[in-house]
Design an enzyme around this catalytic site. Structure first.
Site, short mmCIF file in Angstrom:
data_model
loop_
_atom_site.label_atom_id
_atom_site.label_comp_id
_atom_site.label_asym_id
_atom_site.label_seq_id
_atom_site.Cartn_x
_atom_site.Cartn_y
_atom_site.Cartn_z
N GLU A 93 0.82 -1.20 0.00
CA GLU A 93 0.00 0.00 0.00
C GLU A 93 0.86 1.26 0.00
O GLU A 93 1.96 1.26 0.53
CB GLU A 93 -0.90 0.01 1.24
CG GLU A 93 -1.96 -1.07 1.18
CD GLU A 93 -2.79 -1.18 2.45
OE1 GLU A 93 -4.00 -1.42 2.32
OE2 GLU A 93 -2.26 -1.04 3.55
N CYS A 106 3.32 8.77 0.72
CA CYS A 106 3.88 7.89 1.74
C CYS A 106 4.07 6.50 1.12
O CYS A 106 3.11 5.88 0.67
CB CYS A 106 2.88 7.87 2.91
SG CYS A 106 3.35 6.75 4.23
N CYS A 113 6.71 -6.36 8.08
CA CYS A 113 7.84 -5.73 8.79
C CYS A 113 8.32 -6.69 9.87
O CYS A 113 7.53 -7.40 10.48
CB CYS A 113 7.40 -4.42 9.42
SG CYS A 113 8.74 -3.53 10.23
N CYS A 117 6.91 -3.67 16.41
CA CYS A 117 6.58 -2.65 17.41
C CYS A 117 5.18 -2.95 17.94
O CYS A 117 4.28 -3.35 17.19
CB CYS A 117 6.64 -1.25 16.80
SG CYS A 117 8.31 -0.85 16.22
N CYS A 120 1.84 -1.44 16.26
CA CYS A 120 1.79 -1.24 14.81
C CYS A 120 1.20 -2.46 14.11
O CYS A 120 1.62 -3.60 14.34
CB CYS A 120 3.19 -0.96 14.28
SG CYS A 120 3.24 -0.75 12.49
N CYS A 336 -1.07 6.23 9.97
CA CYS A 336 0.18 5.64 10.45
C CYS A 336 -0.07 4.37 11.25
O CYS A 336 -0.88 4.35 12.15
CB CYS A 336 0.90 6.61 11.38
SG CYS A 336 1.50 8.05 10.58
N1 SAH Z 1 9.52 1.40 10.25
C1 SAH Z 1 9.63 2.82 10.11
C2 SAH Z 1 8.68 3.34 9.08
C3 SAH Z 1 7.21 3.21 9.45
S1 SAH Z 1 6.63 4.80 9.64
C4 SAH Z 1 9.48 3.49 11.45
O1 SAH Z 1 9.16 2.81 12.42
O2 SAH Z 1 9.74 4.68 11.57
C5 SAH Z 1 5.19 4.61 10.44
C6 SAH Z 1 5.09 5.51 11.66
O3 SAH Z 1 3.82 5.25 12.25
C7 SAH Z 1 6.14 5.17 12.70
O4 SAH Z 1 6.55 6.31 13.41
C8 SAH Z 1 5.34 4.27 13.61
O5 SAH Z 1 5.89 4.18 14.88
C9 SAH Z 1 3.99 4.92 13.59
N2 SAH Z 1 2.91 4.06 14.03
C10 SAH Z 1 2.88 2.71 14.03
N3 SAH Z 1 1.71 2.25 14.52
C11 SAH Z 1 0.99 3.35 14.84
C12 SAH Z 1 -0.30 3.54 15.39
N4 SAH Z 1 -1.09 2.49 15.69
N5 SAH Z 1 -0.73 4.79 15.58
C13 SAH Z 1 0.04 5.85 15.25
N6 SAH Z 1 1.26 5.73 14.71
C14 SAH Z 1 1.74 4.50 14.53
#
Ligand code: SAH
Length: 355
Positions: A93, A106, A113, A117, A120, A336
């Site tokens: 996506e 984006c 991944c 985390c 996520c 995000c």
């Molecule tokens: N792997 C990279 C790129 C992903 S960016 C990174 O971690 O930076 C996606 C962004 O969205 C990251 O900052 C991630 O921490 C954030 N993110 C992930 N899950 C989320 C959620 N449920 N709500 C808000 N932000 C989230």
């Protein structure tokens, strides 16, 4: 029959070599590069400054474009989410986010991944595979093709599915193509790579001279808390991460961005804000607060607006630049951390987690 080669993802040098292998002068490689990346064409027939015989020969041996458009959803706030099919049937996506007259694109760098985390959804999918440079570049080209008259992409962010620095080589290759003056020519200062904090690759990126912006997904000001939210912190704890960032070669007037997802009762206390301020003291940076985007598969909640504002106030009074990122495209799961492809999403919904 000859197997056709796809040209999307080839660097300028590789395109020059490709045409040379077919007995053509190298400047034809530059023309191809410009048509494919700079003009965004998908057929050789459109390359009007190439001899017709060459166009025909190229079409017999090569193709342009590795992603098939599978779907497009538009959010109430104008955010557009695109679903693409890769040649192996995997799906990824990308998102276009309207922002003050410009669009931010984006892009994804992996299918799934590996970093897991805690909050996520892409992390819940697990790691499926790296994207190739062409698959990263082709997302930007496909989004460009979908622009309406008067629209343009002002910023590129690698904040879709995946961890860009885990897929270092393909990511850096894709960014060099996207920034190339003969290609789409996105200025590096308009490109942001977001990472969970893979220290050796951050160092490499700094040395690469690419000059793109760096965003680091921090989410905690102490190891104790970060270990729980971002498992890779056990391998690269804050001390190492911050040491690498303090010597990161930032171009003049640029700042490192820290992303901090605010989670109710987990990392949103005033004490957490003070820890964060301590950690960032003296660093040329800004903090981007992201109130958690909720989804049933994730066992966390978004804090109240009041908490978010208190957190912001504490950072501000410590002299830190801080913004709150509005969630965009929530109604179409484009926000995000909510990117997980359609088929995987279904599996997630029925089981609560991916097996
Ligand atoms: N792997 C990279 C790129 C992903 S960016 C990174 O971690 O930076 C996606 C962004 O969205 C990251 O900052 C991630 O921490 C954030 N993110 C992930 N899950 C989320 C959620 N449920 N709500 C808000 N932000 C989230």
């Amino acid at each position: 029959m000859l197997n056709k080669i796809d040209l999307t993802g080839l660097s300028l040098e590789e395109m020059e070599r490709f045409v040379a292998d077919h007995g053509e002068p190298t400047y034809r490689g530059r023309q191809l590069f410009h048509w494919i990346y700079g003009r965004g064409v998908r057929t050789f027939a459109e390359m009007s400054d190439l001899p017709v015989t060459l166009r025909t020969r190229l079409a017999e041996r090569a193709t342009i474009g590795v992603l098939a458009p599978l779907g497009r959803e538009v959010s109430g706030d104008g955010t557009r989410k695109y679903l693409f099919g890769c040649t192996d049937g995997r799906q990824i996506e990308a998102v276009l986010i309207p922002d003050e007259g410009r669009l931010t694109a984006c892009l994804s760098t992996q299918v799934g991944c590996a970093l897991a985390c805690a909050f996520c959804l892409t992390g819940k999918m697990g790691f499926i595979r790296h994207l190739q440079a062409g698959e990263i570049v082709d997302q930007a080209l496909a989004l460009q093709r979908d622009l309406q008259p008067g629209e343009r992409i002002g910023n590129l962010v690698l904040m879709g599915m995946g961890e860009p620095l885990h897929n270092y080589d393909a990511t850096v290759k894709a960014l060099s193509i996207l920034a190339h003056p003969l290609g789409p020519a996105y200025p590096p200062r308009r490109i942001t790579l977001s990472t969970v904090g893979l220290v050796p690759e951050i160092v490499r990126l700094g040395q690469s001279g690419l000059g793109v912006n760096l965003a680091v997904s921090l989410h905690a000001g102490t190891d104790e808390l970060r270990d729980r939210l971002v498992p890779i912190n056990r391998r690269y704890p804050l001390k190492e991460l911050m040491a690498a960032l303090r010597v990161y070669p930032l171009p003049p007037r640029r700042r490192i961005t820290f992303e901090y997802v605010l989670i109710d009762g987990v990392n949103d206390r005033s004490e957490d804000a003070r820890e964060l301020a301590r950690l960032l003291r003296g660093l040329r940076c800004k903090v981007n607060l992201l109130p958690l985007n909720e989804t049933p598969a994730i066992p966390f909640r978004r804090p109240s607006q009041e908490r978010v504002e208190t957190f912001q106030r504490i950072l501000k009074s410590a002299g830190i630049l801080v913004t709150i990122r509005e969630s965009r495209g929530l109604d179409i799961s484009a926000a995000c951390g909510l990117l997980a492809t359609e088929t995987n999403q279904k599996r997630l919904d029925s089981t609560g987690c991916l097996t």
